[in-house]
Design a protein around this motif. Structure first.
Motif, PDB file in Angstrom:
ATOM      1  N   TYR A 192       0.852  -1.197   0.000  1.00  0.00           N
ATOM      2  CA  TYR A 192       0.000   0.000   0.000  1.00  0.00           C
ATOM      3  C   TYR A 192       0.882   1.239   0.000  1.00  0.00           C
ATOM      4  O   TYR A 192       1.952   1.226   0.607  1.00  0.00           O
ATOM      5  CB  TYR A 192      -0.853   0.065   1.281  1.00  0.00           C
ATOM      6  N   PHE A 193       0.390   2.306  -0.625  1.00  0.00           N
ATOM      7  CA  PHE A 193       1.122   3.570  -0.632  1.00  0.00           C
ATOM      8  C   PHE A 193       0.243   4.660  -0.034  1.00  0.00           C
ATOM      9  O   PHE A 193      -0.830   4.954  -0.576  1.00  0.00           O
ATOM     10  CB  PHE A 193       1.513   3.942  -2.070  1.00  0.00           C
ATOM     11  N   LEU A 194       0.691   5.226   1.054  1.00  0.00           N
ATOM     12  CA  LEU A 194      -0.043   6.354   1.631  1.00  0.00           C
ATOM     13  C   LEU A 194       0.384   7.594   0.845  1.00  0.00           C
ATOM     14  O   LEU A 194       1.543   8.000   0.894  1.00  0.00           O
ATOM     15  CB  LEU A 194       0.306   6.507   3.110  1.00  0.00           C
ATOM     16  N   THR A 195      -0.563   8.157   0.114  1.00  0.00           N
ATOM     17  CA  THR A 195      -0.207   9.137  -0.912  1.00  0.00           C
ATOM     18  C   THR A 195      -0.952  10.441  -0.727  1.00  0.00           C
ATOM     19  O   THR A 195      -2.188  10.464  -0.648  1.00  0.00           O
ATOM     20  CB  THR A 195      -0.590   8.571  -2.307  1.00  0.00           C
ATOM     21  N   LEU A 196      -0.194  11.526  -0.689  1.00  0.00           N
ATOM     22  CA  LEU A 196      -0.828  12.845  -0.645  1.00  0.00           C
ATOM     23  C   LEU A 196      -1.116  13.250  -2.090  1.00  0.00           C
ATOM     24  O   LEU A 196      -0.193  13.334  -2.907  1.00  0.00           O
ATOM     25  CB  LEU A 196       0.121  13.841   0.026  1.00  0.00           C
TER      26      LEU A 196
END
Ligand SMILES: Cc1cc2nc3c(=O)[nH]c(=O)nc-3n(C[C@H](O)[C@H](O)[C@H](O)COP(=O)(O)OP(=O)(O)OC[C@H]3O[C@@H](n4cnc5c(N)ncnc54)[C@H](O)[C@@H]3O)c2cc1C
Length: 423
Positions: A192-196
């Motif tokens: 998973y990528f926590l992306t702004l």
């Protein structure tokens, strides 16, 4: 872990300055039995498990979860109520006892694997991302991802892709994400990528993006820290359900910023241990290597170098302890308002100290300090890693400037207002 060091089971390395003062029998107002217990357990685990590698061994993440390392490292200074009793804690420390000094110790001991590559590849993403997910994420999808990341089937990671766009569908159920992000720590291992992302209102929205066929991840070859799995990540019409949003639409930046103090603090923990390892190996060398018929340490100029390294290391340690204590005794709002500037300054300072200490250490080791393997191995590795302390997590120039701007902005004069309020 190349260099030969004198060690006793009870007190770690006997080389001066190789261990924090409290571990050398000196009194400390901060350290309790549970801190000592954690330190011993972590030291044993790292000694048994740590090994040289250019990629994280596949089973290591799972092993960290089972050993009780992942959840506490993701939690930081306090273990949330919901996670207590659900995950093991290294050393069987009571969750209710866990504080900022346990956090300092677990990072400190983890960095003893010999640098920051393995810790960052293993837990960099978790430490950066999980607090924001925990605090601002809602719903079953987010809970499931947190559970997966903390139990260790695969690694999680973060992205702060400001140029990445997310367009909400007309029915409000999903976002379509496009864009790219460079230098993502742990990106090659991430699920998973926590992306702004930038959304239509020109605000920033935080999304957890699962890796699928529309997400391309390319490893980036960096100067050091091969194990950190640094990656270039590209999203190409990636569809993300709205339930994967963390916080409100447009409120993403605040979610990310709420974790900055801890992010900067844990980088300082890493720099601290790296600096101690440099000093430890330099002293070990100075008392064994002979030149011109005398051991190196018999030359005043060599002792002077070591003393300068030592005073910087000990001063940094004390400052870290002070901030850990202060942060642990303020509520979140005050800890940001009162200490964000100092935490930024500490992070910048720890990189400056490490840079000086590793450079002096290598100078003292001579050719050995530039050799991969052997007695100078840790210094050589830390030399390649040091810029991965001073640049990510807010680079030195930006953080120093931020710290002084915050300090000046906070100035109030009882008699005259400041003339220029541009800062
Ligand atoms: C090893 C590594 C791991 C990373 N991991 C992550 C990650 O996991 N997630 C993530 O989102 N990002 C990550 N990054 C990216 C990192 O946050 C950025 O590299 C960092 O913020 C600096 O941005 P930049 O590289 O674009 O440099 P730039 O912004 O182009 O700056 C270049 C240099 O100029 C200086 N500078 C810039 N503006 C000013 C100014 N106004 N005044 C004075 N000096 C200035 C900077 O300090 C820097 O030294 C990582 C980077 C590295 C190297």
């Amino acid at each position: 872990m190349g260099a030969t060091r004198v060690e006793t089971k009870d007190f770690g390395s006997q080389i001066p300055y190789a261990e924090p003062p409290w571990l050398c029998g000196l009194p400390s107002p901060y350290i309790r039995d549970s801190h000592r217990k954690l330190q011993r357990a972590m030291r044993d685990w790292v000694e048994k498990t740590g090994k040289k590698s250019s990629r994280l061994p596949q089973d290591l993440y799972k092993a960290c979860a089972e050993a009780g390392i992942l959840m506490p490292m993701a939690a930081g200074a306090t273990i949330p109520q919901e996670w207590r009793n659900s995950y093991p804690i290294m050393g069987d420390i009571e969750a209710s006892e866990w504080d900022g000094f346990h956090d300092f110790i677990i990072h400190d001991e983890m960095t003893r694997v010999g640098g920051i590559g393995i810790p960052n590849g293993l837990i960099g993403g978790l430490t950066l991302c999980i607090p924001a997910l925990k605090k601002h994420g809602k719903g079953a999808a987010i809970d499931r991802m947190i559970g997966e990341a903390l139990s260790g089937p695969e690694a999680g990671s973060d992205v702060q892709g400001i140029t990445t766009t997310a367009v909400l569908s007309a029915d409000g159920t999903q976002y379509t994400v496009n864009g790219q992000k460079k230098w993502i720590t742990g990106g090659t291992y991430a699920k998973y990528f926590l992306t702004l992302t930038r959304t239509a209102d020109q605000g920033f929205t935080l999304l957890v993006i699962p890796k699928d066929s529309t997400v391309t991840v390319r490893p980036m070859e960096m100067c050091g820290s091969a194990c950190a799995g640094t990656a270039f990540v590209e999203f190409d019409d990636t569809v993300v359900p709205v339930t994967n949003r963390v916080g409100e639409q447009g409120g993403g930046l605040a979610c990310v910023m709420s974790n900055f103090n801890h992010e900067r603090l844990f980088i300082s923990f890493q720099a601290m241990r790296c600096a101690r390892m440099c000093l430890e190996d330099a002293i070990s060398h100075a008392i064994t290597r002979e030149t011109f018929g005398q051991e190196l340490a018999s030359h005043a100029v060599v002792r002077h170098k070591l003393a300068n390294m030592a005073r910087e290391v000990e001063a940094l340690h004390s400052w870290i302890e002070t901030l850990v204590y202060q942060l642990g005794n303020l509520n979140e709002r005050d800890s940001i308002a009162r200490l964000a500037g100092q935490t930024a300054q500490l992070k910048a300072h720890s990189g400056i100290v490490l840079e000086r200490v590793v450079s002096q250490g290598i100078q003292l080791m001579g050719g050995l300090g530039l050799t991969r393997g052997g007695r100078g191995e840790r210094l050589e590795r830390i030399w390649r890693d040091v810029k991965a302390i001073t640049i990510p997590g807010g680079s030195e120039d930006i953080l120093l400037d931020l710290s002084i701007r915050r300090a000046i902005r906070g100035l109030t004069s009882p008699t005259e207002p400041r003339k220029s309020a541009k800062i």
